[in-house]
Design a protein around this motif. Sequence first.
Motif, PDB file in Angstrom:
ATOM      1  N   ARG A  71       0.840  -1.205   0.000  1.00 42.93           N
ATOM      2  CA  ARG A  71       0.000   0.000   0.000  1.00 42.93           C
ATOM      3  C   ARG A  71       0.875   1.256   0.000  1.00 42.93           C
ATOM      4  O   ARG A  71       0.593   2.222  -0.725  1.00 42.93           O
ATOM      5  CB  ARG A  71      -0.921  -0.013   1.218  1.00 42.93           C
ATOM      6  CG  ARG A  71      -1.969   1.095   1.221  1.00 42.93           C
ATOM      7  CD  ARG A  71      -2.833   0.988   2.461  1.00 42.93           C
ATOM      8  NE  ARG A  71      -3.879   2.004   2.480  1.00 42.93           N
ATOM      9  CZ  ARG A  71      -5.088   1.853   1.973  1.00 42.93           C
ATOM     10  NH1 ARG A  71      -5.403   0.721   1.359  1.00 42.93           N
ATOM     11  NH2 ARG A  71      -5.992   2.811   2.043  1.00 42.93           N
ATOM     12  N   VAL A  74       2.415   1.661  -3.499  1.00 45.80           N
ATOM     13  CA  VAL A  74       1.440   2.138  -4.483  1.00 45.80           C
ATOM     14  C   VAL A  74       1.137   3.618  -4.277  1.00 45.80           C
ATOM     15  O   VAL A  74       1.033   4.396  -5.238  1.00 45.80           O
ATOM     16  CB  VAL A  74       0.147   1.291  -4.398  1.00 45.80           C
ATOM     17  CG1 VAL A  74      -0.952   1.894  -5.259  1.00 45.80           C
ATOM     18  CG2 VAL A  74       0.427  -0.147  -4.827  1.00 45.80           C
ATOM     19  N   THR A  75       1.004   4.018  -3.029  1.00 46.83           N
ATOM     20  CA  THR A  75       0.738   5.426  -2.727  1.00 46.83           C
ATOM     21  C   THR A  75       1.899   6.310  -3.168  1.00 46.83           C
ATOM     22  O   THR A  75       1.709   7.402  -3.724  1.00 46.83           O
ATOM     23  CB  THR A  75       0.484   5.599  -1.217  1.00 46.83           C
ATOM     24  OG1 THR A  75      -0.627   4.784  -0.829  1.00 46.83           O
ATOM     25  CG2 THR A  75       0.182   7.051  -0.884  1.00 46.83           C
ATOM     26  N   THR A  93      -2.385  -8.293  -2.428  1.00 46.89           N
ATOM     27  CA  THR A  93      -2.217  -7.106  -3.271  1.00 46.89           C
ATOM     28  C   THR A  93      -3.524  -6.333  -3.347  1.00 46.89           C
ATOM     29  O   THR A  93      -3.559  -5.112  -3.192  1.00 46.89           O
ATOM     30  CB  THR A  93      -1.759  -7.505  -4.682  1.00 46.89           C
ATOM     31  OG1 THR A  93      -0.496  -8.170  -4.603  1.00 46.89           O
ATOM     32  CG2 THR A  93      -1.625  -6.284  -5.578  1.00 46.89           C
ATOM     33  N   ARG A  94      -4.612  -7.051  -3.561  1.00 49.68           N
ATOM     34  CA  ARG A  94      -5.910  -6.376  -3.649  1.00 49.68           C
ATOM     35  C   ARG A  94      -6.366  -5.854  -2.283  1.00 49.68           C
ATOM     36  O   ARG A  94      -6.987  -4.798  -2.185  1.00 49.68           O
ATOM     37  CB  ARG A  94      -6.940  -7.332  -4.257  1.00 49.68           C
ATOM     38  CG  ARG A  94      -6.669  -7.617  -5.733  1.00 49.68           C
ATOM     39  CD  ARG A  94      -7.631  -8.628  -6.315  1.00 49.68           C
ATOM     40  NE  ARG A  94      -7.424  -9.960  -5.744  1.00 49.68           N
ATOM     41  CZ  ARG A  94      -8.241 -10.982  -5.933  1.00 49.68           C
ATOM     42  NH1 ARG A  94      -9.335 -10.821  -6.675  1.00 49.68           N
ATOM     43  NH2 ARG A  94      -7.978 -12.159  -5.405  1.00 49.68           N
ATOM     44  N   LEU A  97      -5.104  -2.427  -1.586  1.00 51.19           N
ATOM     45  CA  LEU A  97      -5.673  -1.309  -2.339  1.00 51.19           C
ATOM     46  C   LEU A  97      -7.023  -0.830  -1.812  1.00 51.19           C
ATOM     47  O   LEU A  97      -7.577   0.144  -2.328  1.00 51.19           O
ATOM     48  CB  LEU A  97      -5.838  -1.708  -3.814  1.00 51.19           C
ATOM     49  CG  LEU A  97      -4.569  -2.136  -4.563  1.00 51.19           C
ATOM     50  CD1 LEU A  97      -4.893  -2.363  -6.030  1.00 51.19           C
ATOM     51  CD2 LEU A  97      -3.462  -1.102  -4.418  1.00 51.19           C
ATOM     52  N   ARG A  98      -7.539  -1.524  -0.791  1.00 50.22           N
ATOM     53  CA  ARG A  98      -8.871  -1.165  -0.285  1.00 50.22           C
ATOM     54  C   ARG A  98      -8.911   0.297   0.158  1.00 50.22           C
ATOM     55  O   ARG A  98      -8.071   0.755   0.918  1.00 50.22           O
ATOM     56  CB  ARG A  98      -9.254  -2.041   0.906  1.00 50.22           C
ATOM     57  CG  ARG A  98      -9.452  -3.502   0.583  1.00 50.22           C
ATOM     58  CD  ARG A  98      -9.770  -4.290   1.836  1.00 50.22           C
ATOM     59  NE  ARG A  98      -8.816  -3.947   2.889  1.00 50.22           N
ATOM     60  CZ  ARG A  98      -9.158  -3.776   4.162  1.00 50.22           C
ATOM     61  NH1 ARG A  98     -10.419  -3.877   4.540  1.00 50.22           N
ATOM     62  NH2 ARG A  98      -8.229  -3.482   5.070  1.00 50.22           N
ATOM     63  N   LEU A 100      -8.256   3.060  -1.286  1.00 51.47           N
ATOM     64  CA  LEU A 100      -7.359   4.064  -1.868  1.00 51.47           C
ATOM     65  C   LEU A 100      -8.157   5.009  -2.766  1.00 51.47           C
ATOM     66  O   LEU A 100      -8.924   4.570  -3.625  1.00 51.47           O
ATOM     67  CB  LEU A 100      -6.253   3.392  -2.692  1.00 51.47           C
ATOM     68  CG  LEU A 100      -5.031   2.862  -1.947  1.00 51.47           C
ATOM     69  CD1 LEU A 100      -4.016   2.344  -2.945  1.00 51.47           C
ATOM     70  CD2 LEU A 100      -4.400   3.938  -1.072  1.00 51.47           C
ATOM     71  N   ARG A 103      -6.813   4.684  -6.873  1.00 45.22           N
ATOM     72  CA  ARG A 103      -6.336   3.322  -7.038  1.00 45.22           C
ATOM     73  C   ARG A 103      -5.908   3.058  -8.480  1.00 45.22           C
ATOM     74  O   ARG A 103      -6.617   3.427  -9.412  1.00 45.22           O
ATOM     75  CB  ARG A 103      -7.443   2.333  -6.643  1.00 45.22           C
ATOM     76  CG  ARG A 103      -7.076   0.873  -6.848  1.00 45.22           C
ATOM     77  CD  ARG A 103      -8.174  -0.069  -6.399  1.00 45.22           C
ATOM     78  NE  ARG A 103      -9.369   0.001  -7.217  1.00 45.22           N
ATOM     79  CZ  ARG A 103      -9.504  -0.596  -8.400  1.00 45.22           C
ATOM     80  NH1 ARG A 103      -8.493  -1.243  -8.955  1.00 45.22           N
ATOM     81  NH2 ARG A 103     -10.655  -0.517  -9.062  1.00 45.22           N
ATOM     82  N   LEU A 106      -6.187  -2.677 -11.777  1.00 45.30           N
ATOM     83  CA  LEU A 106      -5.618  -3.950 -11.326  1.00 45.30           C
ATOM     84  C   LEU A 106      -6.179  -5.110 -12.133  1.00 45.30           C
ATOM     85  O   LEU A 106      -7.393  -5.215 -12.347  1.00 45.30           O
ATOM     86  CB  LEU A 106      -5.880  -4.185  -9.842  1.00 45.30           C
ATOM     87  CG  LEU A 106      -5.240  -5.465  -9.306  1.00 45.30           C
ATOM     88  CD1 LEU A 106      -4.583  -5.234  -7.950  1.00 45.30           C
ATOM     89  CD2 LEU A 106      -6.240  -6.624  -9.222  1.00 45.30           C
ATOM     90  N   GLN A 137     -11.644  -4.412  -5.903  1.00 46.03           N
ATOM     91  CA  GLN A 137     -10.340  -3.880  -6.302  1.00 46.03           C
ATOM     92  C   GLN A 137      -9.822  -4.502  -7.607  1.00 46.03           C
ATOM     93  O   GLN A 137      -8.678  -4.274  -7.993  1.00 46.03           O
ATOM     94  CB  GLN A 137      -9.306  -4.134  -5.197  1.00 46.03           C
ATOM     95  CG  GLN A 137      -9.461  -3.237  -3.983  1.00 46.03           C
ATOM     96  CD  GLN A 137     -10.598  -3.674  -3.089  1.00 46.03           C
ATOM     97  OE1 GLN A 137     -10.665  -4.822  -2.669  1.00 46.03           O
ATOM     98  NE2 GLN A 137     -11.508  -2.754  -2.789  1.00 46.03           N
TER      99      GLN A 137
END
Length: 360
Positions: A71, A74-75, A93-94, A97-98, A100, A103, A106, A137
């Motif tokens: 996370r 990715v940010t 991985t998914r 991403l919750r 975000l 996002r 994906l 996600q």
Amino acid sequence: MPSVLYTASTFSHILNFHLPYLRRFRELGWQVEVACGGPLRDIPFADGAVSLPLEKKMSSPANFQAASQLRAMVTRQQYDLIITHTSLAAFFTRWALRGLKHRPKLINVVHGYLFDDETSGLKRGLLTRAETMTAPQTDLLLTMNAWDTRWAMAHRAAPRVEEIPGMGVDLTRFRTAPDARRTMRDRLGLSEGDVALLYAAEFSGRKSQHTLLEVLLPGSGALLDDCRAQAASLGVADRTVFPGQVHDMPRWLAAADIAVSSSRSEGLPFNIMEAMACGLPAVASAVKGHTDLIGPENGLLYPYGDAKAFAAAVERLVSDATLRAELGQAGREKMQHYALDAVLPQVMDRYLSVMEGKTQ
């Protein structure tokens, strides 16, 4: 410059199946990064690689640490696209991403759900919950066999669910020297009249090697020592080869006469595809993944776990060299559909399709 992040449970998965795709992204001008579990490995065609603390036990705190690490990545990096592989990495991985706000797109590439119609209700329920929880996600879900496709569509595992013919088999790898068969068989102590069976797979409960212990068995894993002990107790140790993990599969395939598999379930098994590409007939358990590749025209299927049915199928091929040749040739022809040159453009088109309307 657009950027893509690949995630998987192990770096070896990326090295074994996805380098042609990393190279293609680089050729298209993308920045490519990879994040996987296990010790850091050098990944060709990647601009960067990160080791994640992923562990096989789903509930391990380390896996949630890996999700937090992802996370933050990715940010910070603001990737345009994430492509995730293997069940463990795909879930976390998914999960990362919750919620975000921005996002990235994906894609979840399913190499085989670890459940089917015969899986216990409890296990299937838990794994179903994991998929439905992370569906929001997932922009595109790619499957590799008919059962997984039907399940993903029925459970709305993503807004788009599409089936692909695997990741592609590089057929050029199997152009061995004319004397490769004889050389390898001499090394193994096989005469020309011997019929060698080959099962190339990790030693694990799902692969069920205990069902067939009179074969050549390349591979490593948790149950390797158990299978060696079983071969000794059955009195077939002198007819069973356990070479461990090998890196010269084309030579082993050249030495073999029949490819076999006793697996409990598969996605689209690479070991069978490679064997078919080499012209070997297959004898395999009648489970998803196998049934997508093997039909009466190119191999024989038997009920999972039925050692007598497996033995009967093998005996049929051992006693009929003409049938072995006919099935093997049909399998070789079928593999043209799964060749890397044919599959890579199809998969790349799907990868890039989620970026429509954005810079590619």
